[in-house]
Design a protein around this motif. Structure first.
Motif, PDB file in Angstrom:
ATOM      1  N   VAL A 130      30.940  47.402  37.309  1.00  0.00           N
ATOM      2  CA  VAL A 130      31.918  46.390  37.714  1.00  0.00           C
ATOM      3  C   VAL A 130      33.135  47.111  38.290  1.00  0.00           C
ATOM      4  O   VAL A 130      33.672  48.023  37.645  1.00  0.00           O
ATOM      5  N   ARG A 131      33.513  46.726  39.498  1.00  0.00           N
ATOM      6  CA  ARG A 131      34.738  47.266  40.111  1.00  0.00           C
ATOM      7  C   ARG A 131      35.813  46.194  40.004  1.00  0.00           C
ATOM      8  O   ARG A 131      35.559  45.027  40.327  1.00  0.00           O
ATOM      9  N   ILE A 132      37.001  46.592  39.569  1.00  0.00           N
ATOM     10  CA  ILE A 132      38.102  45.635  39.430  1.00  0.00           C
ATOM     11  C   ILE A 132      39.207  46.024  40.407  1.00  0.00           C
ATOM     12  O   ILE A 132      39.621  47.186  40.445  1.00  0.00           O
ATOM     13  N   PHE A 133      39.644  45.054  41.201  1.00  0.00           N
ATOM     14  CA  PHE A 133      40.608  45.296  42.278  1.00  0.00           C
ATOM     15  C   PHE A 133      41.896  44.518  42.047  1.00  0.00           C
ATOM     16  O   PHE A 133      41.872  43.418  41.494  1.00  0.00           O
ATOM     17  N   ASP A 134      43.000  45.070  42.530  1.00  0.00           N
ATOM     18  CA  ASP A 134      44.259  44.312  42.514  1.00  0.00           C
ATOM     19  C   ASP A 134      44.335  43.447  43.775  1.00  0.00           C
ATOM     20  O   ASP A 134      43.374  43.402  44.560  1.00  0.00           O
ATOM     21  N   ASP A 135      45.452  42.770  43.968  1.00  0.00           N
ATOM     22  CA  ASP A 135      45.514  41.823  45.089  1.00  0.00           C
ATOM     23  C   ASP A 135      45.701  42.500  46.446  1.00  0.00           C
ATOM     24  O   ASP A 135      45.779  41.822  47.476  1.00  0.00           O
ATOM     25  N   LYS A 136      45.752  43.848  46.432  1.00  0.00           N
ATOM     26  CA  LYS A 136      45.732  44.578  47.712  1.00  0.00           C
ATOM     27  C   LYS A 136      44.373  45.246  47.930  1.00  0.00           C
ATOM     28  O   LYS A 136      44.249  46.180  48.723  1.00  0.00           O
ATOM     29  N   GLY A 160      50.034  39.609  39.792  1.00  0.00           N
ATOM     30  CA  GLY A 160      49.092  39.373  40.887  1.00  0.00           C
ATOM     31  C   GLY A 160      47.712  38.982  40.398  1.00  0.00           C
ATOM     32  O   GLY A 160      47.481  38.838  39.209  1.00  0.00           O
ATOM     33  N   LYS A 161      46.813  38.859  41.346  1.00  0.00           N
ATOM     34  CA  LYS A 161      45.459  38.392  41.058  1.00  0.00           C
ATOM     35  C   LYS A 161      44.515  39.579  41.038  1.00  0.00           C
ATOM     36  O   LYS A 161      44.507  40.388  41.955  1.00  0.00           O
ATOM     37  N   LEU A 162      43.709  39.670  39.972  1.00  0.00           N
ATOM     38  CA  LEU A 162      42.687  40.709  39.877  1.00  0.00           C
ATOM     39  C   LEU A 162      41.332  40.097  40.222  1.00  0.00           C
ATOM     40  O   LEU A 162      41.062  38.946  39.863  1.00  0.00           O
ATOM     41  N   THR A 163      40.498  40.880  40.890  1.00  0.00           N
ATOM     42  CA  THR A 163      39.143  40.417  41.228  1.00  0.00           C
ATOM     43  C   THR A 163      38.141  41.433  40.695  1.00  0.00           C
ATOM     44  O   THR A 163      38.340  42.637  40.853  1.00  0.00           O
ATOM     45  N   ALA A 164      37.076  40.939  40.056  1.00  0.00           N
ATOM     46  CA  ALA A 164      36.037  41.820  39.513  1.00  0.00           C
ATOM     47  C   ALA A 164      34.705  41.488  40.164  1.00  0.00           C
ATOM     48  O   ALA A 164      34.354  40.315  40.307  1.00  0.00           O
ATOM     49  N   VAL A 165      33.968  42.552  40.545  1.00  0.00           N
ATOM     50  CA  VAL A 165      32.675  42.387  41.214  1.00  0.00           C
ATOM     51  C   VAL A 165      31.630  43.214  40.479  1.00  0.00           C
ATOM     52  O   VAL A 165      31.798  44.420  40.311  1.00  0.00           O
ATOM     53  N   ALA A 166      30.563  42.541  40.041  1.00  0.00           N
ATOM     54  CA  ALA A 166      29.490  43.230  39.313  1.00  0.00           C
ATOM     55  C   ALA A 166      28.331  43.554  40.236  1.00  0.00           C
ATOM     56  O   ALA A 166      27.954  42.739  41.076  1.00  0.00           O
ATOM     57  N   GLU A 167      27.763  44.744  40.031  1.00  0.00           N
ATOM     58  CA  GLU A 167      26.616  45.205  40.833  1.00  0.00           C
ATOM     59  C   GLU A 167      25.545  45.718  39.874  1.00  0.00           C
ATOM     60  O   GLU A 167      25.840  46.463  38.937  1.00  0.00           O
ATOM     61  N   GLU A 168      24.314  45.322  40.095  1.00  0.00           N
ATOM     62  CA  GLU A 168      23.210  45.759  39.226  1.00  0.00           C
ATOM     63  C   GLU A 168      22.718  47.125  39.687  1.00  0.00           C
ATOM     64  O   GLU A 168      22.376  47.315  40.846  1.00  0.00           O
ATOM     65  N   ILE A 169      22.675  48.070  38.762  1.00  0.00           N
ATOM     66  CA  ILE A 169      22.260  49.430  39.103  1.00  0.00           C
ATOM     67  C   ILE A 169      20.827  49.682  38.669  1.00  0.00           C
ATOM     68  O   ILE A 169      20.058  50.343  39.354  1.00  0.00           O
ATOM     69  N   SER A 170      20.461  49.177  37.518  1.00  0.00           N
ATOM     70  CA  SER A 170      19.113  49.411  36.987  1.00  0.00           C
ATOM     71  C   SER A 170      18.679  48.186  36.209  1.00  0.00           C
ATOM     72  O   SER A 170      19.451  47.633  35.420  1.00  0.00           O
ATOM     73  N   LEU A 171      17.442  47.752  36.414  1.00  0.00           N
ATOM     74  CA  LEU A 171      16.930  46.556  35.737  1.00  0.00           C
ATOM     75  C   LEU A 171      15.548  46.847  35.170  1.00  0.00           C
ATOM     76  O   LEU A 171      14.601  47.084  35.930  1.00  0.00           O
TER      77      LEU A 171
END
Lengths: 134, 134, 134, 134
Positions: free
Chosen positions: C106-112, C86-97
């Motif tokens: 980064v959260r990584i999700f499966d296709d569900k 299946g397809k994995l999707t990764a989403v990055a979020e900035e917490i501190s700069l």
């Protein structure tokens, strides 16, 4: 939840550090700790151990709202800012929950609601009767 | 090294927890902490925060044997065994040393010299004059 | 942002693994990767290295939306579920700069859309002219 | 050990990246990977995902020398130096071994034997028959 609150209330180390649990929900917990001179390191900023301990306390409280006794097996913490005074607040969020393993994020904020540390922890959960050995 | 020892001696939190620095060398440090009832969590084992704090103290001592003020930016800790009593010993080892960044391993042992936790930490080093903000 | 997109487009390893950047914003990025037989380990599930690489790619893209060249210095990843297809999707979020240091989740999700891994990373940022040595 | 070597030999992703296992022992493993243009990121240095994958491969090999199927649940990696070419070598060492959980350190070296990354990983071990769900 009663058993959990009992575990949290019996936490001598949290008490020793002045940590107060503000709330506990399903997979979540919030606590605060006001920095005192006992929490400072040799550079006169809050010791990493004190900040970690606050995070670890909500991590333990949140993870123990689920079945079985949850023991921390891995934690990673990033520190963003040196803190010299004020009240810190830690909030635990459940990211993944399986029967044996569960992972939580804890965000730690200063008294201006600025995030000062991020804590990612995994617990291994076992039956009470098993004892503590892994 | 005198400045370092001064930083270590002024560590109020380490004192509060009963942590004793046994030795400090170039990039290394050793400390011990005897578990008391103040260190216990609600499950009557040494609180993860107390064990982390012991590790963090030798990490801070070892990293501050080098030029500039070293501040912890990331730490990962793995816990192997629940501990209810006895003396814990932590030993820091320098793995990588650059001008701005350095990484250390800390091994934490129980009183039978069995490893009970492993700690990997990175510091960011700055000039004393720069102040604490990153 | 043009310079960033250039860095991302020139990422040969991401291309080699079939990673596609879907979007890049200020401190954020999203990418996907469809699991092929080249990504499997000896247990016939997606190799931890392949999953990490997807996360590392959005981490690099998100952190390089800011001034200077961001280099990963520490990453912690927790794996929640073995994935076979299946397809994995990764989403990055900035917490501190901060100027020199920044931290992302980064959260990584499966296709569900179920989270299968959580990635926490810190970069050290330097001027382009400084070169890569820390 | 035969079953383990089988798992390692069937690792398609390791093959895809050009990783070669040099040796496997009880709780240990060594592998190498020569950096090619396929391993580079947009800054023309070895991608963090490629370096992690080398480390993850010896971690998987070393942890699977023990009873049951070991699955990575947490890994922390620190990167010390950007690498543009040459052969990398990764060496896994077992730090703690329990029935269900075990922790390993992996040191990754460049072709001058300088450490370029440190990797600390924990596996959760289950019976083959249990399947992969945690």
């Amino acid at each position: 939840m009663n058993e959990i609150k009992n575990i949290v209330q019996k936490d001598a180390f949290a008490k020793f550090l002045g940590i107060k649990i503000l709330s506990i929900g399903e997979g979540t917990a919030t606590a605060e700790m006001t920095i005192t001179k006992d929490h400072l390191n040799g550079a006169c900023t809050a010791h990493g151990g004190a900040i970690f301990s606050l995070g670890d306390t909500v991590f333990g409280a949140a993870s123990n709202t689920r079945e079985g006794l949850a023991m921390a097996i891995n934690v990673s913490i990033s520190f963003f800012k040196a803190i010299t005074e004020g009240k810190l607040t830690a909030v635990a969020e459940e990211i993944s929950l399986h029967k044996k393993l569960a992972t939580y994020i804890v965000r730690i904020f200063d008294d201006k609601s600025k995030i000062i540390a991020l804590f990612q922890g995994t617990v291994y959960r076992k039956e009470y009767k098993e004892g503590f050995d892994r």
